[in-house]
Design a protein around this motif. Structure first.
Motif, PDB file in Angstrom:
ATOM      1  N   GLY A 250      58.884  21.481  39.249  1.00 13.59           N
ATOM      2  CA  GLY A 250      57.609  21.041  39.785  1.00 13.59           C
ATOM      3  C   GLY A 250      56.921  22.095  40.632  1.00 13.59           C
ATOM      4  N   ASP A 251      57.699  23.137  41.074  1.00 13.05           N
ATOM      5  CA  ASP A 251      57.118  24.190  41.896  1.00 13.05           C
ATOM      6  C   ASP A 251      56.523  25.316  41.064  1.00 13.05           C
ATOM      7  N   VAL A 252      56.655  25.229  39.745  1.00 13.51           N
ATOM      8  CA  VAL A 252      56.149  26.265  38.860  1.00 13.51           C
ATOM      9  C   VAL A 252      55.056  25.674  37.990  1.00 13.51           C
ATOM     10  N   GLU A 253      53.868  26.267  38.055  1.00 17.50           N
ATOM     11  CA  GLU A 253      52.752  25.740  37.266  1.00 17.50           C
ATOM     12  C   GLU A 253      52.962  25.928  35.773  1.00 17.50           C
ATOM     13  N   ALA A 254      53.489  27.091  35.393  1.00 16.85           N
ATOM     14  CA  ALA A 254      53.632  27.429  33.979  1.00 16.85           C
ATOM     15  C   ALA A 254      54.971  26.909  33.464  1.00 16.85           C
ATOM     16  N   VAL A 255      54.912  25.978  32.517  1.00 21.51           N
ATOM     17  CA  VAL A 255      56.129  25.346  31.985  1.00 21.51           C
ATOM     18  C   VAL A 255      56.059  25.328  30.466  1.00 21.51           C
ATOM     19  N   VAL A 256      57.178  25.704  29.824  1.00 23.73           N
ATOM     20  CA  VAL A 256      57.300  25.605  28.368  1.00 23.73           C
ATOM     21  C   VAL A 256      58.631  24.938  28.053  1.00 23.73           C
ATOM     22  N   ASP A 257      58.804  24.576  26.778  1.00 26.61           N
ATOM     23  CA  ASP A 257      60.042  23.928  26.349  1.00 26.61           C
ATOM     24  C   ASP A 257      60.971  24.918  25.659  1.00 26.61           C
ATOM     25  N   LEU A 258      62.257  24.749  25.877  1.00 32.59           N
ATOM     26  CA  LEU A 258      63.253  25.534  25.173  1.00 32.59           C
ATOM     27  C   LEU A 258      63.034  25.354  23.673  1.00 32.59           C
TER      28      LEU A 258
ATOM     29  N   GLU B 266      54.264  31.587  22.442  1.00 36.37           N
ATOM     30  CA  GLU B 266      53.788  30.446  23.231  1.00 36.37           C
ATOM     31  C   GLU B 266      54.125  30.629  24.709  1.00 36.37           C
ATOM     32  N   ALA B 267      55.334  31.157  24.977  1.00 37.89           N
ATOM     33  CA  ALA B 267      55.751  31.361  26.369  1.00 37.89           C
ATOM     34  C   ALA B 267      54.874  32.413  27.050  1.00 37.89           C
ATOM     35  N   LEU B 268      54.610  33.517  26.356  1.00 40.94           N
ATOM     36  CA  LEU B 268      53.775  34.569  26.933  1.00 40.94           C
ATOM     37  C   LEU B 268      52.358  34.065  27.158  1.00 40.94           C
ATOM     38  N   ALA B 269      51.818  33.305  26.202  1.00 39.47           N
ATOM     39  CA  ALA B 269      50.466  32.766  26.351  1.00 39.47           C
ATOM     40  C   ALA B 269      50.378  31.862  27.571  1.00 39.47           C
ATOM     41  N   THR B 270      51.416  31.065  27.806  1.00 45.62           N
ATOM     42  CA  THR B 270      51.439  30.174  28.971  1.00 45.62           C
ATOM     43  C   THR B 270      51.497  30.985  30.260  1.00 45.62           C
ATOM     44  N   MET B 271      52.302  32.042  30.243  1.00 40.77           N
ATOM     45  CA  MET B 271      52.424  32.914  31.408  1.00 40.77           C
ATOM     46  C   MET B 271      51.071  33.543  31.761  1.00 40.77           C
ATOM     47  N   LEU B 272      50.360  34.014  30.731  1.00 43.37           N
ATOM     48  CA  LEU B 272      49.071  34.657  30.960  1.00 43.37           C
ATOM     49  C   LEU B 272      47.997  33.645  31.362  1.00 43.37           C
TER      50      LEU B 272
ATOM     51  N   PRO C 106      53.971  35.289  36.994  1.00 48.90           N
ATOM     52  CA  PRO C 106      54.940  36.306  36.582  1.00 48.90           C
ATOM     53  C   PRO C 106      56.152  35.722  35.867  1.00 48.90           C
ATOM     54  N   ARG C 107      56.191  34.409  35.743  1.00 51.00           N
ATOM     55  CA  ARG C 107      57.308  33.754  35.053  1.00 51.00           C
ATOM     56  C   ARG C 107      56.892  32.364  34.620  1.00 51.00           C
ATOM     57  N   VAL C 108      57.649  31.810  33.689  1.00 52.14           N
ATOM     58  CA  VAL C 108      57.425  30.420  33.288  1.00 52.14           C
ATOM     59  C   VAL C 108      58.746  29.668  33.408  1.00 52.14           C
ATOM     60  N   ALA C 109      58.662  28.430  33.878  1.00 50.21           N
ATOM     61  CA  ALA C 109      59.840  27.568  33.910  1.00 50.21           C
ATOM     62  C   ALA C 109      60.076  27.014  32.513  1.00 50.21           C
TER      63      ALA C 109
ATOM     64  N   LEU D  86      61.689  32.216  32.426  1.00 49.96           N
ATOM     65  CA  LEU D  86      61.491  33.394  31.590  1.00 49.96           C
ATOM     66  C   LEU D  86      60.567  34.351  32.315  1.00 49.96           C
ATOM     67  N   THR D  87      60.987  35.607  32.419  1.00 50.06           N
ATOM     68  CA  THR D  87      60.201  36.643  33.078  1.00 50.06           C
ATOM     69  C   THR D  87      59.803  37.694  32.029  1.00 50.06           C
ATOM     70  N   PRO D  88      58.918  38.627  32.374  1.00 47.11           N
ATOM     71  CA  PRO D  88      58.621  39.721  31.439  1.00 47.11           C
ATOM     72  C   PRO D  88      59.871  40.480  31.016  1.00 47.11           C
ATOM     73  N   GLY D  89      60.832  40.613  31.935  1.00 42.66           N
ATOM     74  CA  GLY D  89      62.087  41.263  31.571  1.00 42.66           C
ATOM     75  C   GLY D  89      62.847  40.472  30.512  1.00 42.66           C
TER      76      GLY D  89
END
Length: 337
Positions: free
Chosen positions: A280-288, A294-300, A305-308, A320-323
């Motif tokens: 809940g503390d991370v705005e950007a969320v995707v599903d495993l 899709e994950a990168l698009a959500t991050m942008l 700098p990351r997505v939960a 998930l981070t850029p690394g």
């Protein structure tokens, strides 16, 4: 030929097997050069390449709209080069860019055409037509009563798919099926057809000149070069990660690293710990299981700098981070090698 003891093709036999298939015209032009290609059962194989490379000719040779100069075509373990061409085509669905609907018939009647030719009663043919229209997202009570000119381009293309499926063929051939519709509708049709193909388990061979469409839709991608030569055949990830030669590398483009994001699923191995941060503390969320794209698009989109990453069974699996994205891309290169 790989077959079972009772004479039927085994589940390991490719649904379509082309061996030494070629087409040379009277003026000496080689449209297809000694093609060897296996199309697995239940797969969606895309033939892609520049104009004039033989991909559409190959498709038309499979259902004998064009007769090969040499080579063999096996469908379901049976050599079809000697069969009656009309009978062969009635057992193969065929979808073209121009759709080819009968303008004087209503939509439901268009879809009923092949079942009626095969001897079905009008009642059974109508029931199947209405079921297929629903399956491709059209309302039989509304669109089914209209004439082709009363539908949009995307709707007509759906009717073309429904009509091709009307005889319940094991094989579906599609020649630039979505090329005549606008980009937004095209993406929607690609996604919906992918869902339909997975649901029905048909063996599909699709021709396109668009590498993005090939990568998005294909289980297997066959890249054709000029002169009708098969330059490479493999999974989308293999073709993007390891082009077979300079032609394939140039055709898939310098953006192939970005395109690989669309074919790699997000797994736990790509993630880092949440470190006490709740989802809940991370705005950007995707599903495993979503794609890295899709994950990168959500991050942008969220400028984060990351997505939960959410796992429906256990809550949040990590971030998930850029690394992590880079790690996933490197791992996909190793896997495809």
């Amino acid at each position: 030929m790989d077959a079972t003891g009772d004479g039927t093709a085994s589940s390991t036999t490719p649904m379509i097997r082309l061996r030494g298939l070629g087409k040379r015209y009277d003026d000496g032009t080689v449209a297809v050069h000694d093609l060897d290609l296996d199309v697995p059962r239940g797969s969606l194989t895309v033939l892609v390449g520049p104009s004039g490379c033989g991909k559409s000719t190959t498709l038309k040779m499979i259902n004998r709209l064009i007769e090969p100069t040499h080579g063999t075509i096996e469908i379901d373990g049976r050599d079809v080069t000697g069969l009656d061409a009309t009978e062969l085509r009635r057992g193969i669905g065929y979808v073209i860019q121009a759709v080819g609907l009968f303008p004087h018939q209503r939509i439901t009647e268009n879809v009923m055409t092949v079942p009626l030719l095969l001897g079905e009663s009008k009642k059974v043919a109508r029931e199947r037509a209405e079921h297929l229209l629903e399956l491709v997202g059209l309302d039989p009570a509304a669109q089914g009563r209209r004439f082709p000119h009363q539908l949009s381009g995307g709707q007509r293309q759906r009717v073309g798919v429904a009509r091709a499926l009307a005889a319940d063929p094991p094989v579906l051939l599609m020649d630039e099926p979505f090329g005549a519709v606008d980009p937004v509708v095209r993406v929607r049709l690609q996604e919906e057809f992918g869902r339909l193909q997975r649901e029905l388990g048909k063996t599909v061979v699709l021709v396109t000149h668009d590498i993005d469409e090939a990568i998005a839709m294909g289980d297997r991608v066959a890249v054709f070069a000029e002169g009708g030569r098969l330059a490479q055949h493999g999974s989308p990830a293999e073709v993007l990660a390891h082009p077979a030669d300079a032609f394939v590398a140039d055709f898939v483009g310098a953006e192939r690293g970005l395109r690989r994001l669309s074919v790699i699923e997000l797994t736990r191995e790509h993630l880092e710990p949440l470190d006490g941060v709740s989802g809940g503390d991370v705005e950007a969320v995707v599903d495993l299981g979503c794609t890295l794209e899709e994950a990168l698009a959500t991050m942008l989109r969220h400028d984060q700098p990351r997505v939960a990453v959410r796992d429906g069974r256990v809550g949040f699996a990590g971030v998930l981070t850029p690394g992590g994205l880079h790690k996933a891309l490197r791992a996909s290169l190793a896997d495809s090698a």
